[in-house]
Design a protein around this motif. Sequence first.
Motif, PDB file in Angstrom:
ATOM      1  N   HIS A  98      -0.695   1.174   4.842  1.00  0.00           N
ATOM      2  CA  HIS A  98      -0.422  -0.198   5.142  1.00  0.00           C
ATOM      3  C   HIS A  98      -1.875  -0.757   4.087  1.00  0.00           C
ATOM      4  N   GLY A  99      -1.636  -1.475   2.991  1.00  0.00           N
ATOM      5  CA  GLY A  99      -2.647  -2.362   2.803  1.00  0.00           C
ATOM      6  C   GLY A  99      -3.326  -3.402   2.906  1.00  0.00           C
ATOM      7  N   CYS A 100      -4.832  -3.291   2.380  1.00  0.00           N
ATOM      8  CA  CYS A 100      -4.995  -4.344   2.612  1.00  0.00           C
ATOM      9  C   CYS A 100      -6.622  -4.531   1.659  1.00  0.00           C
ATOM     10  N   HIS A 101      -7.636  -5.514   2.145  1.00  0.00           N
ATOM     11  CA  HIS A 101      -8.682  -5.331   1.663  1.00  0.00           C
ATOM     12  C   HIS A 101      -9.918  -4.415   0.914  1.00  0.00           C
ATOM     13  N   ALA A 102      -9.526  -3.848  -0.225  1.00  0.00           N
ATOM     14  CA  ALA A 102     -10.405  -2.762  -0.455  1.00  0.00           C
ATOM     15  C   ALA A 102     -11.760  -2.995   0.386  1.00  0.00           C
ATOM     16  N   ALA A 103     -12.963  -4.027   0.631  1.00  0.00           N
ATOM     17  CA  ALA A 103     -13.203  -4.404   1.757  1.00  0.00           C
ATOM     18  C   ALA A 103     -13.606  -4.523   2.814  1.00  0.00           C
ATOM     19  N   MET A 104     -12.498  -4.497   3.447  1.00  0.00           N
ATOM     20  CA  MET A 104     -12.282  -4.069   4.255  1.00  0.00           C
ATOM     21  C   MET A 104     -11.193  -3.101   5.288  1.00  0.00           C
ATOM     22  N   PRO A 105     -11.475  -1.340   4.877  1.00  0.00           N
ATOM     23  CA  PRO A 105     -10.518  -0.235   4.737  1.00  0.00           C
ATOM     24  C   PRO A 105      -9.395  -0.409   6.325  1.00  0.00           C
ATOM     25  N   HIS A 106     -10.871   0.073   6.996  1.00  0.00           N
ATOM     26  CA  HIS A 106     -10.273  -0.305   8.270  1.00  0.00           C
ATOM     27  C   HIS A 106      -8.885  -1.089   8.941  1.00  0.00           C
ATOM     28  N   LEU A 107      -8.492  -1.834   8.502  1.00  0.00           N
ATOM     29  CA  LEU A 107      -7.418  -2.663   8.833  1.00  0.00           C
ATOM     30  C   LEU A 107      -5.762  -2.469   7.342  1.00  0.00           C
TER      31      LEU A 107
END
Length: 384
Positions: free
Chosen positions: A190-199
């Motif tokens: 699941h891709g996400c913003h690199a600043a919020m890898p927990h998502l």
Amino acid sequence: MTTVTPDLLREWRHAFHRQPETAFEEHRTSARIIEILSEAGIEMVTGLGGGTGVVAWVDGRHDGDGAIGLRADIDALDVNEASDAPHASRIPGKMHACGHDGHTTMLLGAACCLAQSPDFAGRVYFIFQPAEENEGGGRVMVKEGLFERFPMQAVYGVHNWPGLPVGEAAVHDTTVMAAFDVFRLTLTGHGCHAAMPHLGKDVVLAACQLVNQLQGIVSRETPAHQTAVMSVTQFHAGDAYNVMPEAVELCGTVRCFDPELRQRLEARFKQAIEATATFHGLSADIDYQSRYPATFNSPDHAQRCADVLTALPDIRQVHRDLPPSMASEDFAFMLQQRPGAYIWLGNGENSAALHNPHYDFNDELSPLGVAYWCALVRTLLGQS
């Protein structure tokens, strides 16, 4: 009739080298092979092995029902040549980086020489095989009925070998080359913003761990006396600095000699991927393909080849103890159907490695290869 000279062999080889063609696309190469054979008055069947393969034959002037096959591969590789030689590849992105231009030249030279002086009994077949690199042209020719259409009792092959001096050869009693499998793996998370890898679900982290874990299958699970290689050769993921990618693709190869080990490596490979994917909450799509079997010589045929090489005046040494190579060869499919042997001829101590953009077949080797093929035929198909 065609008179074979070192200059003519060089001319043929350089022409093949300038116009490399890859798997099942060797139309210009095949046409030139046909032209040379026709000029020498040699009979042949064309359009084999997916369309570009050729099988020619010469009958000895003496009575006999023996028949053997000699094989050369004719395809090139998807490699950009790094050479300023006058005969360098003129096709961007393709080159004869494995010396198949030389193999083809040597077999053509032998065919012309034997047609001019057929002082043997029986028949010799000349097999010009397409698509050795990765695509299994040898397997295709076997499935098409190579040995049913062209009956032969044994089959033989040659490969040039960088690092081995010209004038030296290597003959293995049994194991020559490794089995060859390839894999393509896609891990999807699941891709996400690199600043919020927990998502997200981090496929890059999982893939990095997997590359390390796979090496343990060889280094910690494979018996030390059994050789195996598992290599990840491609890693594709992501397009931006600040985006955790949705998927990652890994590609690579698995090689070994033992058939049972080959099955076990495949099984453990798939188990490791499933376990890693489960741990990271990812899905895994695995495409694992068994390409070539290992190449095994028949010991008695290997000995005959060694004896022929030893008797040649320009062969200084025949190695019988070199380790087998982890590279692979689809001549293995032919050796599964008929006994025979696959030997190495030195391409020079200073030769670039096979599949290297600086590689070039050594033209000094061509006359030696022709002499070996002719001597092998006259020895194995002696007057009956």
